[in-house]
Design a protein around this motif. Sequence first.
Motif, PDB file in Angstrom:
ATOM      1  N   PHE A  85       9.369   9.360   6.554  1.00  0.00           N
ATOM      2  CA  PHE A  85       8.099   8.665   6.365  1.00  0.00           C
ATOM      3  C   PHE A  85       6.961   9.662   6.535  1.00  0.00           C
ATOM      4  O   PHE A  85       7.017  10.550   7.393  1.00  0.00           O
ATOM      5  CB  PHE A  85       7.932   7.551   7.398  1.00  0.00           C
ATOM      6  N   VAL A  86       5.922   9.494   5.738  1.00  0.00           N
ATOM      7  CA  VAL A  86       4.697  10.284   5.902  1.00  0.00           C
ATOM      8  C   VAL A  86       3.588   9.323   6.289  1.00  0.00           C
ATOM      9  O   VAL A  86       3.345   8.321   5.599  1.00  0.00           O
ATOM     10  CB  VAL A  86       4.322  11.031   4.611  1.00  0.00           C
ATOM     11  N   LEU A  87       2.922   9.607   7.404  1.00  0.00           N
ATOM     12  CA  LEU A  87       1.851   8.743   7.879  1.00  0.00           C
ATOM     13  C   LEU A  87       0.570   9.001   7.117  1.00  0.00           C
ATOM     14  O   LEU A  87       0.395  10.046   6.468  1.00  0.00           O
ATOM     15  CB  LEU A  87       1.622   8.975   9.372  1.00  0.00           C
ATOM     16  N   ALA A  88      -0.360   8.060   7.215  1.00  0.00           N
ATOM     17  CA  ALA A  88      -1.648   8.192   6.534  1.00  0.00           C
ATOM     18  C   ALA A  88      -2.425   9.394   7.046  1.00  0.00           C
ATOM     19  O   ALA A  88      -3.246   9.968   6.315  1.00  0.00           O
ATOM     20  CB  ALA A  88      -2.461   6.916   6.716  1.00  0.00           C
ATOM     21  N   ASP A  89      -2.182   9.814   8.286  1.00  0.00           N
ATOM     22  CA  ASP A  89      -2.890  10.984   8.827  1.00  0.00           C
ATOM     23  C   ASP A  89      -2.162  12.296   8.537  1.00  0.00           C
ATOM     24  O   ASP A  89      -2.560  13.354   9.030  1.00  0.00           O
ATOM     25  CB  ASP A  89      -3.116  10.826  10.329  1.00  0.00           C
ATOM     26  N   GLY A  90      -1.075  12.238   7.754  1.00  0.00           N
ATOM     27  CA  GLY A  90      -0.374  13.444   7.339  1.00  0.00           C
ATOM     28  C   GLY A  90       0.857  13.796   8.146  1.00  0.00           C
ATOM     29  O   GLY A  90       1.644  14.651   7.728  1.00  0.00           O
ATOM     30  N   SER A 136      -1.185   5.002  13.385  1.00  0.00           N
ATOM     31  CA  SER A 136      -1.448   5.287  11.971  1.00  0.00           C
ATOM     32  C   SER A 136      -0.423   4.549  11.125  1.00  0.00           C
ATOM     33  O   SER A 136       0.727   4.364  11.540  1.00  0.00           O
ATOM     34  CB  SER A 136      -1.366   6.790  11.704  1.00  0.00           C
ATOM     35  N   ARG A 137      -0.824   4.130   9.953  1.00  0.00           N
ATOM     36  CA  ARG A 137       0.085   3.457   9.039  1.00  0.00           C
ATOM     37  C   ARG A 137       0.933   4.472   8.278  1.00  0.00           C
ATOM     38  O   ARG A 137       0.571   5.644   8.168  1.00  0.00           O
ATOM     39  CB  ARG A 137      -0.700   2.606   8.025  1.00  0.00           C
ATOM     40  N   VAL A 138       2.059   3.991   7.764  1.00  0.00           N
ATOM     41  CA  VAL A 138       2.892   4.809   6.872  1.00  0.00           C
ATOM     42  C   VAL A 138       2.277   4.767   5.479  1.00  0.00           C
ATOM     43  O   VAL A 138       1.947   3.691   4.961  1.00  0.00           O
ATOM     44  CB  VAL A 138       4.342   4.274   6.833  1.00  0.00           C
ATOM     45  N   ALA A 139       2.137   5.936   4.864  1.00  0.00           N
ATOM     46  CA  ALA A 139       1.590   6.030   3.511  1.00  0.00           C
ATOM     47  C   ALA A 139       2.678   6.236   2.472  1.00  0.00           C
ATOM     48  O   ALA A 139       2.516   5.843   1.315  1.00  0.00           O
ATOM     49  CB  ALA A 139       0.576   7.172   3.431  1.00  0.00           C
ATOM     50  N   THR A 140       3.794   6.861   2.879  1.00  0.00           N
ATOM     51  CA  THR A 140       4.834   7.218   1.911  1.00  0.00           C
ATOM     52  C   THR A 140       6.218   7.071   2.523  1.00  0.00           C
ATOM     53  O   THR A 140       6.443   7.458   3.666  1.00  0.00           O
ATOM     54  CB  THR A 140       4.662   8.677   1.436  1.00  0.00           C
ATOM     55  N   PHE A 141       7.128   6.500   1.750  1.00  0.00           N
ATOM     56  CA  PHE A 141       8.556   6.532   2.057  1.00  0.00           C
ATOM     57  C   PHE A 141       9.166   7.728   1.344  1.00  0.00           C
ATOM     58  O   PHE A 141       8.989   7.881   0.135  1.00  0.00           O
ATOM     59  CB  PHE A 141       9.268   5.288   1.522  1.00  0.00           C
ATOM     60  N   GLU A 142       9.876   8.560   2.076  1.00  0.00           N
ATOM     61  CA  GLU A 142      10.658   9.609   1.443  1.00  0.00           C
ATOM     62  C   GLU A 142      12.096   9.105   1.302  1.00  0.00           C
ATOM     63  O   GLU A 142      12.627   8.498   2.231  1.00  0.00           O
ATOM     64  CB  GLU A 142      10.612  10.892   2.263  1.00  0.00           C
ATOM     65  N   ALA A 185       0.826  -1.206   0.000  1.00  0.00           N
ATOM     66  CA  ALA A 185       0.000   0.000   0.000  1.00  0.00           C
ATOM     67  C   ALA A 185       0.858   1.253   0.000  1.00  0.00           C
ATOM     68  O   ALA A 185       0.367   2.360  -0.164  1.00  0.00           O
ATOM     69  CB  ALA A 185      -0.920   0.003   1.216  1.00  0.00           C
ATOM     70  N   ILE A 186       2.157   1.084   0.199  1.00  0.00           N
ATOM     71  CA  ILE A 186       3.032   2.224   0.410  1.00  0.00           C
ATOM     72  C   ILE A 186       3.427   2.884  -0.901  1.00  0.00           C
ATOM     73  O   ILE A 186       3.485   2.241  -1.940  1.00  0.00           O
ATOM     74  CB  ILE A 186       4.285   1.784   1.188  1.00  0.00           C
ATOM     75  N   GLY A 187       3.696   4.171  -0.850  1.00  0.00           N
ATOM     76  CA  GLY A 187       4.177   4.891  -2.017  1.00  0.00           C
ATOM     77  C   GLY A 187       5.581   5.415  -1.782  1.00  0.00           C
ATOM     78  O   GLY A 187       6.142   5.264  -0.698  1.00  0.00           O
ATOM     79  N   PHE A 188       6.148   6.021  -2.817  1.00  0.00           N
ATOM     80  CA  PHE A 188       7.481   6.597  -2.718  1.00  0.00           C
ATOM     81  C   PHE A 188       7.426   8.056  -3.111  1.00  0.00           C
ATOM     82  O   PHE A 188       6.678   8.451  -4.007  1.00  0.00           O
ATOM     83  CB  PHE A 188       8.471   5.854  -3.631  1.00  0.00           C
ATOM     84  N   ASP A 191       6.750  -6.155   8.000  1.00  0.00           N
ATOM     85  CA  ASP A 191       7.036  -6.745   9.303  1.00  0.00           C
ATOM     86  C   ASP A 191       7.680  -5.797  10.304  1.00  0.00           C
ATOM     87  O   ASP A 191       7.729  -6.100  11.498  1.00  0.00           O
ATOM     88  CB  ASP A 191       7.955  -7.960   9.137  1.00  0.00           C
ATOM     89  N   VAL A 192       8.202  -4.669   9.825  1.00  0.00           N
ATOM     90  CA  VAL A 192       8.911  -3.747  10.713  1.00  0.00           C
ATOM     91  C   VAL A 192       8.261  -2.369  10.722  1.00  0.00           C
ATOM     92  O   VAL A 192       7.808  -1.881  11.769  1.00  0.00           O
ATOM     93  CB  VAL A 192      10.405  -3.631  10.312  1.00  0.00           C
ATOM     94  N   VAL A 193       8.214  -1.716   9.574  1.00  0.00           N
ATOM     95  CA  VAL A 193       7.806  -0.312   9.520  1.00  0.00           C
ATOM     96  C   VAL A 193       6.339  -0.129   9.905  1.00  0.00           C
ATOM     97  O   VAL A 193       6.014   0.687  10.787  1.00  0.00           O
ATOM     98  CB  VAL A 193       8.072   0.278   8.121  1.00  0.00           C
ATOM     99  N   GLN A 194       5.452  -0.868   9.253  1.00  0.00           N
ATOM    100  CA  GLN A 194       4.024  -0.661   9.540  1.00  0.00           C
ATOM    101  C   GLN A 194       3.646  -1.033  10.969  1.00  0.00           C
ATOM    102  O   GLN A 194       2.934  -0.263  11.634  1.00  0.00           O
ATOM    103  CB  GLN A 194       3.165  -1.431   8.521  1.00  0.00           C
ATOM    104  N   PRO A 195       4.091  -2.185  11.509  1.00  0.00           N
ATOM    105  CA  PRO A 195       3.773  -2.469  12.920  1.00  0.00           C
ATOM    106  C   PRO A 195       4.329  -1.416  13.870  1.00  0.00           C
ATOM    107  O   PRO A 195       3.662  -1.040  14.846  1.00  0.00           O
ATOM    108  CB  PRO A 195       4.427  -3.836  13.152  1.00  0.00           C
ATOM    109  N   ALA A 196       5.544  -0.907  13.593  1.00  0.00           N
ATOM    110  CA  ALA A 196       6.119   0.123  14.463  1.00  0.00           C
ATOM    111  C   ALA A 196       5.313   1.415  14.389  1.00  0.00           C
ATOM    112  O   ALA A 196       5.096   2.091  15.406  1.00  0.00           O
ATOM    113  CB  ALA A 196       7.574   0.382  14.078  1.00  0.00           C
ATOM    114  N   ALA A 197       4.875   1.782  13.190  1.00  0.00           N
ATOM    115  CA  ALA A 197       4.082   3.004  13.039  1.00  0.00           C
ATOM    116  C   ALA A 197       2.759   2.894  13.791  1.00  0.00           C
ATOM    117  O   ALA A 197       2.326   3.859  14.448  1.00  0.00           O
ATOM    118  CB  ALA A 197       3.830   3.278  11.555  1.00  0.00           C
TER     119      ALA A 197
END
Length: 249
Positions: free
Chosen positions: A184-189, A148-154, A112-115, A136-142
């Motif tokens: 990282f940009v979260l889904a909530d901004g 909130s989930r991560v929406a974007t990797f910068e 689901a993630i973008g760049f 297994d790492v980034v989304q569970p930690a977020a």
Amino acid sequence: MTRRRRRRARRTRRAQRRGWITLAVFAAAFVVALGVLHFRNRPQGLPWTPLDLGQPVGWFTGSKLAALDGDYPQCRMLLERAGVRFADLEPIHKGQCGYADAVRLDPGGARAIGFDPVKPGMACSVAAALSIWEWDVVQPAALRHFGSRVATFEHFGTYNCRPIAGSTHLSQHSYARAIDIAGFVLADGRRITVARDWRGQDQKAAFLREVRDGACGLFSTTLSPDYNVAHHDHLHLDEQPRGGWRACR
């Protein structure tokens, strides 16, 4: 000591030895049973099981990912099986630099993630490791730290024909085997960046350190601001062929 007492003492010692042996056997059986139950849920913890990107991270996941370097058909098959959308990139050969097995990860599918700012091209082994890192790492930690989930990797890019800073040796970026994650940009901004948030004491800093530590079990090399000033604003993640440099700093 009388003969009767000596016989009694010998019987006692034999009984004690049998007791200790029985206890050791039961303890060993218990440990084996725990191991079977553990590895039933984490098959990637065994060296002989095939790599599966959808399985939880195990002790040997990192070495299996590194072994994908040079095995493009196997890597593509694993991405497809895991539901990852990607596009093959045309090979590039530029002197000692270039790649023959790069892909561009696309949103959708299992990812689901973008760049941001652009979708980078990277060696297939890096794409595989990055996918597991996200799941297994980034989304569970977020979710734990921010709800909130991560929406974007910068990021600062992948392929770049250049030497390592301060060295004459070519960087793994020269082969598209590395990506520099800036934030990282979260889904909530909300936005978390390595440059601004690494040195803090809040949830953002804790999140960044957690995802750095999680990357160490997946990538050959993970370098953060703790390594040197050249990495003050990003996490360098790379996959190297077997026998290459390994680091987690």
